[in-house]
Design an enzyme around this catalytic site. Structure first.
Site, PDB file in Angstrom:
ATOM      1  N   HIS A   9      32.831  74.645  -7.561  1.00  0.00           N
ATOM      2  CA  HIS A   9      34.190  74.735  -8.081  1.00  0.00           C
ATOM      3  C   HIS A   9      35.044  75.712  -7.291  1.00  0.00           C
ATOM      4  CE1 HIS A   9      32.358  72.656 -11.486  1.00  0.00           C
ATOM      5  NE2 HIS A   9      33.502  72.027 -11.390  1.00  0.00           N
ATOM      6  N   CYS A  25      38.679  60.697  -8.726  1.00  0.00           N
ATOM      7  CA  CYS A  25      39.156  62.081  -8.660  1.00  0.00           C
ATOM      8  C   CYS A  25      38.144  63.057  -8.087  1.00  0.00           C
ATOM      9  CB  CYS A  25      39.650  62.566 -10.020  1.00  0.00           C
ATOM     10  SG  CYS A  25      38.357  62.793 -11.215  1.00  0.00           S
TER      11      CYS A  25
END
Lengths: 87, 472
Positions: free
Chosen positions: B119, B433
């Site tokens: 992330h 995505c």
């Protein structure tokens, strides 16, 4: 109790790295280990205490060891210093 | 390496520990005051030695003792403080640490560990911060204050290079930036291939900065609002009003666009200060996302759903549900959203009809078997990062198995192709995505599959659009 006077032959004396290596090696032994320098004395198993001695290159320290494994401890620490902390 | 060992030695120092305990027991100080006093004493002695090298160690001791004190008083965030633009060099950074730094001060990131779908990397990419990850032991050669040239195109870092090299590097950086400016200038035009295949380019965002980048770079909508990233720094559960205000600030940056808000996906590498979760053997497959959200429904999901529904009065919003594995998962969240919707109406809130509710396709059971969901779900969004890690049984946060994730692309494209054919028949939009959506070797194939939108990092929109325009 045994004692020994020895000069730190590495480039810097007791700095973070060398003090940490000394303390780490000292901590492997049961014996009480002290390092004397000028009028000061420090716990040989404490990196911080060793750094606060302010030992510079080629200066002499006194190693004082007391305990069941004092001989082995002195031998190990002498080798460490003589090898200029190249472990 | 040695410097870290010195840090550990300081932390384990028997005298530091015994003196602190002594100060607590004999002088009655609290733990953090005692530690502060003892550490300060050491620093004073070291300072009195007037040795430039030992002065540097004072900083180490202060940093370490402040860190422990922070833990003791419960305010520790392991913050990194930068006061000028710098390249961050670390073994591994957490998203929390990253979020706490002003991003305009981060010129680049070099990490010894990490994978491309971490992330933190996603965040850095979104903000256009050059990053070198999985760099290995080279970071040990770098010292604070060294001049560095970071070349992410060549995955190389130059330590203390010659002034001539620095000049050349500056020039190539300027050229690159010039090219980027040109791409940005045309980024507000739609993405269409030469033969007329069109796809919407949406942005993945999780912060105001990213939303602004999305706007500047020509995003046609928000394809993925990672809501959890907005609250990763919170010390308590974000209330309904806090969430309402936070999302509103983001939506107002692109007020006319379609916004796809993903429900909170906490867990795995996004741990929370306000929720102490049990350590799990396998957190990526554990109690995360909606599984966690439903367990703590009143504190986590309920305020979020209510905030989103209230906003849907003024903005075009879709709700995206993460980590759906079974139709029962979907029915459960659908019922919860629906009951919040009727409850809000009962409370007198004027609402339009219920927002579209879609799911992430990130669990193989969904990707392989769309029929289970096609009738009930309004739209689908492929989360190719998680789907890759589950397809390959390769942890996306573990750099040792990072090579497997890239290999998943071919299977991903097969799954997306089959899925989209079926969804198209039912008139249900499909978007992508994950990393795959900005992978130039896959985009051409994706465009032949009736994909409605690619949702990508804001910083990649200009070059991705330009790439699509170059395709036949």
């Amino acid at each position: 109790m045994i004692e020994k006077i020895i000069a730190l032959q590495d480039q810097v004396g007791f700095h973070a790295r060398t003090a940490a290596l000394f303390a780490k090696r000292a901590a492997q032994f049961k014996a009480e280990i002290q390092v004397g320098f000028k009028e000061k004395k420090a716990n040989g198993k404490s990196t911080l205490a060793l750094m606060t001695l302010g030992v510079k290159s080629m200066e002499e320290i006194k190693i004082i060891i007391q305990g069941p494994d004092e001989q082995a401890a002195m031998e190990a620490l002498t080798i460490l210093i003589e090898s200029q902390f190249k472990v | 390496m040695e410097i870290y060992e010195a840090h550990i030695e300081i932390l384990n120092d028997p005298e530091l520990i015994s003196k602190t305990i002594q100060s607590i027991e004999e002088e009655g100080w609290s733990a953090h005051t005692a530690l502060h006093k003892v550490a300060t004493e050491y620093c004073e002695v070291l300072k009195s030695l007037e040795d430039s090298y030992l002065m540097g160690r004072i900083e180490d001791i202060q940093m370490l003792s402040q860190m422990i004190i922070g833990y003791l008083v419960g305010s520790e965030k392991n913050e990194i403080k930068l006061n000028k633009p710098s390249i961050l060099v670390a073994e591994k950074l957490t998203t929390n640490q990253f979020a706490a730094i002003k991003s305009e001060f981060i010129l680049g990131i070099i990490m010894a560990k990490g994978g491309t779908t971490d992330h933190l990397m996603i965040l850095a990419k979104a903000l256009g911060i050059p990053s070198l990850i999985n760099a290995g032991p080279v970071i040990e050669k770098i010292e604070t204050g060294d001049k560095l040239v970071l070349d992410t195109l060549q995955s190389t870092v130059y330590i203390e290079p010659s002034p001539a090299f620095i000049e050349t590097s500056k020039k190539s950086k300027e050229n690159l930036e010039q090219k980027q400016r040109e791409q940005i200038a045309s980024s507000h035009e739609p993405a269409m291939t030469k033969s007329g295949v069109k796809v919407a380019i949406h942005a993945n965002i999780g912060s105001v900065l990213e939303a602004q980048a999305a706007k500047t770079n020509g995003a046609e909508g928000i394809g993925l609002l990672r809501s959890e990233l907005c609250f990763i720094d919170c010390t308590h559960f974000p209330s309904e009003n806090k969430q309402y205000e936070t999302y509103k600030e983001l939506l107002d940056i692109l007020p006319k666009s379609l916004h796809t808000i993903r429900l909170l996906d906490f867990g795995t590498d996004k741990p929370l200060e306000f929720l102490s979760l049990d350590q799990e053997e396998n957190p990526a497959m554990g109690l995360r996302a909606l599984r966690l959200g439903i367990t703590y429904y009143n504190q986590l999901l309920k305020p979020q759903i209510r905030a989103i529904l209230r906003l849907s009065k003024e903005y075009a919003i879709r709700i995206l549900c993460p980590m759906i594995a079974t139709p029962a998962d979907f029915n459960q969240i659908y019922q919860l959203i629906y009951s919040e919707y009727t409850q809000l109406k009962k409370e007198g809130v004027q609402l339009n009809k219920l927002v579209p509710i879609g799911i992430m396709v990130e669990i193989p059971n969904v990707a392989i078997h769309p029929e289970l969901f096609l009738d009930k779900v309004d739209f689908f969004s492929f989360g190719t990062n998680d789907l890759s890690q589950f397809l390959m049984a390769a942890d996306r946060t573990n750099e040792k198995v990072a090579n497997y994730l890239i290999e998943a692309n071919e299977s991903l494209l097969m799954l997306i192709n089959e899925f989209t054919k079926k969804a198209y028949k039912k008139n249900k939009p499909v978007s992508i995505c994950g990393e795959l959506a900005s992978d130039t070797s896959s985009i051409n194939k994706l465009l032949q599959m009736n994909i409605d939108a690619l949702s990508i990092a804001p910083a990649l929109i200009p070059e991705t659009k330009e790439f699509i325009r170059s395709l036949e």
